[in-house]
Motif scaffolding. Structure first.
Motif, mmCIF file in Angstrom:
data_model
loop_
_atom_site.group_PDB
_atom_site.id
_atom_site.type_symbol
_atom_site.label_atom_id
_atom_site.label_comp_id
_atom_site.label_asym_id
_atom_site.label_seq_id
_atom_site.Cartn_x
_atom_site.Cartn_y
_atom_site.Cartn_z
ATOM 1 N N PHE A 147 0.825 -1.129 0.070
ATOM 2 C CA PHE A 147 0.018 0.037 0.093
ATOM 3 C C PHE A 147 1.049 1.349 0.069
ATOM 4 C CE2 PHE A 147 -3.459 -2.728 1.910
ATOM 5 C CZ PHE A 147 -4.333 -2.758 0.644
ATOM 6 N N GLU A 148 2.098 1.085 0.526
ATOM 7 C CA GLU A 148 3.048 2.117 0.258
ATOM 8 C C GLU A 148 3.582 2.745 -1.009
ATOM 9 O OE1 GLU A 148 2.740 3.804 3.702
ATOM 10 O OE2 GLU A 148 1.744 1.843 4.128
ATOM 11 N N CYS A 149 3.372 1.679 -2.017
ATOM 12 C CA CYS A 149 3.823 1.783 -3.132
ATOM 13 C C CYS A 149 2.995 2.690 -4.081
ATOM 14 C CB CYS A 149 3.914 0.440 -3.702
ATOM 15 S SG CYS A 149 5.364 -0.306 -3.067
ATOM 16 N N ASN A 150 3.312 3.558 -4.899
ATOM 17 C CA ASN A 150 2.443 4.185 -5.839
ATOM 18 C C ASN A 150 2.351 3.553 -7.259
ATOM 19 O OD1 ASN A 150 2.020 6.642 -3.932
ATOM 20 N ND2 ASN A 150 4.171 6.945 -4.115
ATOM 21 N N ASN A 151 3.281 2.850 -7.581
ATOM 22 C CA ASN A 151 3.164 2.073 -8.808
ATOM 23 C C ASN A 151 3.917 0.662 -8.754
ATOM 24 O OD1 ASN A 151 5.888 2.739 -9.196
ATOM 25 N ND2 ASN A 151 5.308 4.846 -9.879
ATOM 26 N N PHE A 152 3.996 0.134 -9.957
ATOM 27 C CA PHE A 152 4.393 -1.210 -10.018
ATOM 28 C C PHE A 152 5.907 -1.206 -9.972
ATOM 29 C CE2 PHE A 152 6.473 -4.889 -11.971
ATOM 30 C CZ PHE A 152 5.725 -5.949 -11.225
ATOM 31 N N GLN A 153 6.661 -0.026 -10.420
ATOM 32 C CA GLN A 153 8.124 0.234 -10.292
ATOM 33 C C GLN A 153 8.478 0.212 -8.734
ATOM 34 O OE1 GLN A 153 10.794 0.581 -12.966
ATOM 35 N NE2 GLN A 153 11.923 0.006 -11.069
ATOM 36 N N GLU A 154 7.968 0.906 -8.068
ATOM 37 C CA GLU A 154 7.985 1.004 -6.605
ATOM 38 C C GLU A 154 7.880 -0.195 -5.908
ATOM 39 O OE1 GLU A 154 5.981 4.318 -4.701
ATOM 40 O OE2 GLU A 154 6.966 5.826 -6.123
ATOM 41 N N LEU A 155 7.004 -1.181 -6.241
ATOM 42 C CA LEU A 155 6.511 -2.353 -5.683
ATOM 43 C C LEU A 155 8.024 -3.379 -6.286
ATOM 44 C CD1 LEU A 155 5.134 -4.582 -4.279
ATOM 45 C CD2 LEU A 155 3.755 -5.117 -6.673
ATOM 46 N N PHE A 156 8.198 -3.054 -7.527
ATOM 47 C CA PHE A 156 9.680 -3.945 -7.930
ATOM 48 C C PHE A 156 10.544 -3.850 -7.201
ATOM 49 C CE2 PHE A 156 13.046 -4.621 -10.718
ATOM 50 C CZ PHE A 156 12.740 -5.950 -11.339
ATOM 51 N N ASP A 157 10.963 -2.300 -6.870
ATOM 52 C CA ASP A 157 12.075 -1.922 -6.115
ATOM 53 C C ASP A 157 11.859 -2.333 -4.891
ATOM 54 O OD1 ASP A 157 13.144 -0.793 -8.321
ATOM 55 O OD2 ASP A 157 12.381 1.277 -7.794
ATOM 56 N N LEU A 158 10.809 -2.394 -4.019
ATOM 57 C CA LEU A 158 10.645 -2.783 -2.664
ATOM 58 C C LEU A 158 10.854 -4.264 -2.825
ATOM 59 C CD1 LEU A 158 9.470 -2.383 0.209
ATOM 60 C CD2 LEU A 158 7.142 -3.182 -0.696
ATOM 61 N N ILE A 159 10.362 -5.044 -3.554
ATOM 62 C CA ILE A 159 10.748 -6.571 -3.494
ATOM 63 C C ILE A 159 12.147 -7.077 -4.178
ATOM 64 C CG2 ILE A 159 10.081 -8.771 -4.644
ATOM 65 C CD1 ILE A 159 7.109 -7.863 -4.759
ATOM 66 N N SER A 160 12.689 -6.119 -4.769
ATOM 67 C CA SER A 160 13.983 -6.483 -5.056
ATOM 68 C C SER A 160 15.006 -5.754 -4.290
ATOM 69 C CB SER A 160 14.245 -6.108 -6.519
ATOM 70 O OG SER A 160 14.314 -4.638 -6.711
ATOM 71 N N GLY A 161 14.577 -5.074 -3.084
ATOM 72 C CA GLY A 161 15.514 -4.515 -2.129
ATOM 73 C C GLY A 161 16.141 -3.250 -2.460
ATOM 74 N N ASN A 162 15.540 -2.686 -3.591
ATOM 75 C CA ASN A 162 16.172 -1.472 -3.937
ATOM 76 C C ASN A 162 15.373 -0.058 -3.556
ATOM 77 O OD1 ASN A 162 18.146 -2.573 -5.465
ATOM 78 N ND2 ASN A 162 17.037 -2.903 -7.066
ATOM 79 N N SER A 163 14.713 -0.142 -2.368
ATOM 80 C CA SER A 163 13.494 0.850 -2.119
ATOM 81 C C SER A 163 13.926 1.280 -0.588
ATOM 82 C CB SER A 163 12.146 0.189 -2.191
ATOM 83 O OG SER A 163 11.239 1.280 -1.573
ATOM 84 N N ASP A 164 13.363 2.445 -0.525
ATOM 85 C CA ASP A 164 13.525 3.092 1.072
ATOM 86 C C ASP A 164 12.463 2.792 1.574
ATOM 87 O OD1 ASP A 164 15.984 4.041 0.253
ATOM 88 O OD2 ASP A 164 15.245 5.882 -0.582
ATOM 89 N N ILE A 165 11.211 2.283 1.043
ATOM 90 C CA ILE A 165 9.885 2.149 1.759
ATOM 91 C C ILE A 165 10.032 1.077 3.081
ATOM 92 C CG2 ILE A 165 7.494 1.551 1.237
ATOM 93 C CD1 ILE A 165 7.909 2.386 -1.280
#
Length: 165
Positions: A147-165
């Motif tokens: 729910f913290e992600c705004n788009n699929f790219q942010e979700l992808f980054d979250l799952i792949s460990g490339n996110s600050d979320i």
């Protein structure tokens, strides 16, 4: 690293066994469970119908978050050559080495937005009304930060460990 869905063509569709398998993991469609994975679809026929199987299996993979890198069609009237196989292997190798590429982003982003809206609306309703249990999909989205992600790219980054979320 690679998810492979394969099926012979039965009346321009997948086999019953493959359909049962997809039905059993269908909730993965709602949680984009395989985001960040690459996929290959293989269809085998005597003469035709591969395109229908490819389309269905590719759609199921994409809705699970998989980036489909290849559809391999084999039929008796259109067999694969050794060169075809080498070309497919090189393509798969390329994506495994360059593993941060999202294919068919627009489709995945649209799927993400539809689920986010539906689940966020349902989540808010359940909190406001204080009744009933939340679905496992909503809990998965909540517990995993979707729910913290705004788009699929942010979700992808979250799952792949490339996110600050």
């Amino acid at each position: 690293d690679i998810v492979l869905f394969a099926s012979p063509v039965y009346a321009h569709s997948i086999t019953g066994t493959m359909k049962n398998f997809i039905d059993r993991i269908s909730y993965w469609l709602h949680i984009l469970k395989l985001t960040g994975k690459y996929g290959v679809v293989v269809s085998v026929s005597n003469s035709n119908g591969n395109v229908f199987v490819d389309d269905y299996l590719s759609k199921m993979m994409e809705f699970m978050g998989i980036s489909v890198i290849e559809n391999i069609d084999y039929s008796n009237i259109n067999p694969l050559s050794k060169q075809d196989i080498k070309s497919i292997a090189k393509k798969i190798e390329y994506y495994l080495i360059n593993d941060k590429v999202i294919l068919n982003y627009e489709l995945k982003n649209n799927v993400f937005k539809v689920y986010k809206k539906a689940y966020k609306d349902e989540y808010s309703k359940r909190i406001r009304d204080s009744h009933g249990k939340m679905t496992k999909e909503i809990l998965y989205w909540k517990n995993n930060g979707y729910f913290e992600c705004n788009n699929f790219q942010e979700l992808f980054d979250l799952i792949s460990g490339n996110s600050d979320i």
